[in-house]
Write an enzyme that holds these catalytic residues in place. Sequence first.
Site, PDB file in Angstrom:
ATOM      1  N   TYR A 232     -10.102  -0.078  11.888  1.00  0.00           N
ATOM      2  CA  TYR A 232     -10.044   1.042  10.932  1.00  0.00           C
ATOM      3  C   TYR A 232     -11.438   1.598  10.652  1.00  0.00           C
ATOM      4  O   TYR A 232     -11.626   2.807  10.541  1.00  0.00           O
ATOM      5  CB  TYR A 232      -9.387   0.604   9.619  1.00  0.00           C
ATOM      6  CG  TYR A 232      -7.914   0.304   9.774  1.00  0.00           C
ATOM      7  CD1 TYR A 232      -6.964   1.318   9.725  1.00  0.00           C
ATOM      8  CD2 TYR A 232      -7.474  -0.998   9.987  1.00  0.00           C
ATOM      9  CE1 TYR A 232      -5.619   1.043   9.885  1.00  0.00           C
ATOM     10  CE2 TYR A 232      -6.128  -1.286  10.144  1.00  0.00           C
ATOM     11  CZ  TYR A 232      -5.203  -0.263  10.104  1.00  0.00           C
ATOM     12  OH  TYR A 232      -3.865  -0.543  10.268  1.00  0.00           O
TER      13      TYR A 232
ATOM     14  N   ARG B  29       4.925  -7.574   3.047  1.00  0.00           N
ATOM     15  CA  ARG B  29       5.284  -6.308   2.381  1.00  0.00           C
ATOM     16  C   ARG B  29       6.517  -6.462   1.492  1.00  0.00           C
ATOM     17  O   ARG B  29       7.356  -5.559   1.424  1.00  0.00           O
ATOM     18  CB  ARG B  29       5.529  -5.184   3.397  1.00  0.00           C
ATOM     19  CG  ARG B  29       4.323  -4.775   4.196  1.00  0.00           C
ATOM     20  CD  ARG B  29       3.621  -3.573   3.569  1.00  0.00           C
ATOM     21  NE  ARG B  29       2.307  -3.411   4.187  1.00  0.00           N
ATOM     22  CZ  ARG B  29       1.969  -2.411   4.999  1.00  0.00           C
ATOM     23  NH1 ARG B  29       2.826  -1.463   5.240  1.00  0.00           N
ATOM     24  NH2 ARG B  29       0.774  -2.363   5.523  1.00  0.00           N
TER      25      ARG B  29
ATOM     26  N   ARG C 286       4.272   3.150  -8.417  1.00  0.00           N
ATOM     27  CA  ARG C 286       3.349   3.802  -7.476  1.00  0.00           C
ATOM     28  C   ARG C 286       3.147   5.281  -7.842  1.00  0.00           C
ATOM     29  O   ARG C 286       2.032   5.805  -7.744  1.00  0.00           O
ATOM     30  CB  ARG C 286       3.918   3.653  -6.049  1.00  0.00           C
ATOM     31  CG  ARG C 286       3.176   4.409  -4.958  1.00  0.00           C
ATOM     32  CD  ARG C 286       1.864   3.757  -4.607  1.00  0.00           C
ATOM     33  NE  ARG C 286       1.078   4.586  -3.693  1.00  0.00           N
ATOM     34  CZ  ARG C 286       0.274   5.566  -4.075  1.00  0.00           C
ATOM     35  NH1 ARG C 286       0.121   5.852  -5.346  1.00  0.00           N
ATOM     36  NH2 ARG C 286      -0.410   6.255  -3.181  1.00  0.00           N
TER      37      ARG C 286
ATOM     38  N   ARG D 234       7.553   0.056  -0.620  1.00  0.00           N
ATOM     39  CA  ARG D 234       8.346   1.277  -0.816  1.00  0.00           C
ATOM     40  C   ARG D 234       9.850   1.102  -0.712  1.00  0.00           C
ATOM     41  O   ARG D 234      10.601   1.987  -1.123  1.00  0.00           O
ATOM     42  CB  ARG D 234       7.878   2.355   0.167  1.00  0.00           C
ATOM     43  CG  ARG D 234       6.536   2.934  -0.229  1.00  0.00           C
ATOM     44  CD  ARG D 234       5.957   3.784   0.870  1.00  0.00           C
ATOM     45  NE  ARG D 234       5.561   2.958   2.009  1.00  0.00           N
ATOM     46  CZ  ARG D 234       5.023   3.431   3.124  1.00  0.00           C
ATOM     47  NH1 ARG D 234       4.860   4.721   3.279  1.00  0.00           N
ATOM     48  NH2 ARG D 234       4.662   2.610   4.096  1.00  0.00           N
TER      49      ARG D 234
ATOM     50  N   ASP E 203      -4.853  -4.108  -0.531  1.00  0.00           N
ATOM     51  CA  ASP E 203      -4.781  -3.689   0.867  1.00  0.00           C
ATOM     52  C   ASP E 203      -5.976  -4.253   1.620  1.00  0.00           C
ATOM     53  O   ASP E 203      -7.016  -4.531   1.020  1.00  0.00           O
ATOM     54  CB  ASP E 203      -4.756  -2.156   0.983  1.00  0.00           C
ATOM     55  CG  ASP E 203      -4.284  -1.743   2.368  1.00  0.00           C
ATOM     56  OD1 ASP E 203      -3.066  -1.736   2.602  1.00  0.00           O
ATOM     57  OD2 ASP E 203      -5.134  -1.470   3.237  1.00  0.00           O
TER      58      ASP E 203
END
Length: 343
Positions: free
Chosen positions: A149, A23, A36, A27, A73
């Site tokens: 998921y 990562r 973004r 963010r 992702d």
Amino acid sequence: MRKLLLETLTGNPGERVPFWFMRQAGRYLPEYREVRASTKSFMEFCYSPEKAAEVTLQPIRRYDMDGAILFADILVVPDGLGQDVWFEAGVGPKLTPVRDNATFSKLGMAGFHDKVAPVYETVARLKKALPEDKTLLGFAGAPWTVLTYMIEGSGSKDHGAARQLGYGNPELFSRMLELLVEATAEYLCRQIEAGADAVQIFDSWAAAIPEPMFDAWIIEPTREIVSRVRARHPDTPIIGFPRLAGAQYERFVAKTGVNAVSLDTGVPLDWAADKLQPSVCVQGNIDPHLVVAGGKPMVEEANRILETLKSGPHIFNLGHGFVPETPPENVKLLSETVQAFRR
Ligand code: 1CP
């Protein structure tokens, strides 16, 4: 020109320890948040080659890491297989859950590469844009983690629905695993053909899986992906990451055939140096929350990790990804600490 990270992955470490961070694009960086904000949907952002390539390069410009990881992702794969995937602000990923034959039968490889083609385009752009000494890393989620998921329909605490389906309907579960093995192997091969120098397979939810299931749900699908990718691209290193797998790390390394293994924050380093490093390159494992705290404790811990793993191939990294509250200046100090270390 030498690619230090790539050479270390293939078992030829140099004097300096190469580094990248999970990562590293994300963010915690204001320039990431700016790009973004220009796209509403996160999946659309992943499928925008120009923006995805830009945010991949941002941390390299700031910190000069040895590796750049493709921005995308792990949920691109179920999306490519035809499952509905979207991200809700403040909540995270959402998918229409797949728990029976009828919903599963709607998924498949038809249309997969067309749907995910923008990711390959991002890799191709990065290949051109990156300085020659940098290693370009592609990635995918491991089948078990992606399945959690797909079955849960979201992130979850203990992946209960996925485990229950694995135990209760092993036929459907193994068909789902097989489809993910095929899609993931294909997806990684295409990333390599577009320019990725190495790939990482993220099994973020490999914790607390009983031994027989660890073999069937984690080791076997990963081994099969490694074997298929290697058949087409024998020289491309593959990094595994069975996060929180504890003592099962050793069997994972011995049986999957990965070239390198990423260590979560809890893996004891003397043990890793003794049991894993003789056969594979290791990667890790500073606590991302220590990088939030920063300062002397962070520098000391980075040096302890570097010292303990210095007699074999090592790539410095985190034990898991950066959290959004990480101060960018702490990442700078951490990068400088790793760059200054000599084996
Ligand atoms: O809006 C945003 O910016 C959301 C945050 C974010 C980011 C930066 C998400 C949503 N995905 C990503 C990018 C990403 N995801 C990368 C890019 C490259 C880099 O590392 O710099 C990678 C490799 C991933 C992989 C990924 N996605 C994993 C495996 C690694 C890990 O962190 O364990 C997992 C589990 C995901 C799912 C996912 N994507 C995003 C979120 C918030 C989540 C986790 C949800 C949950 O907790 O279940």
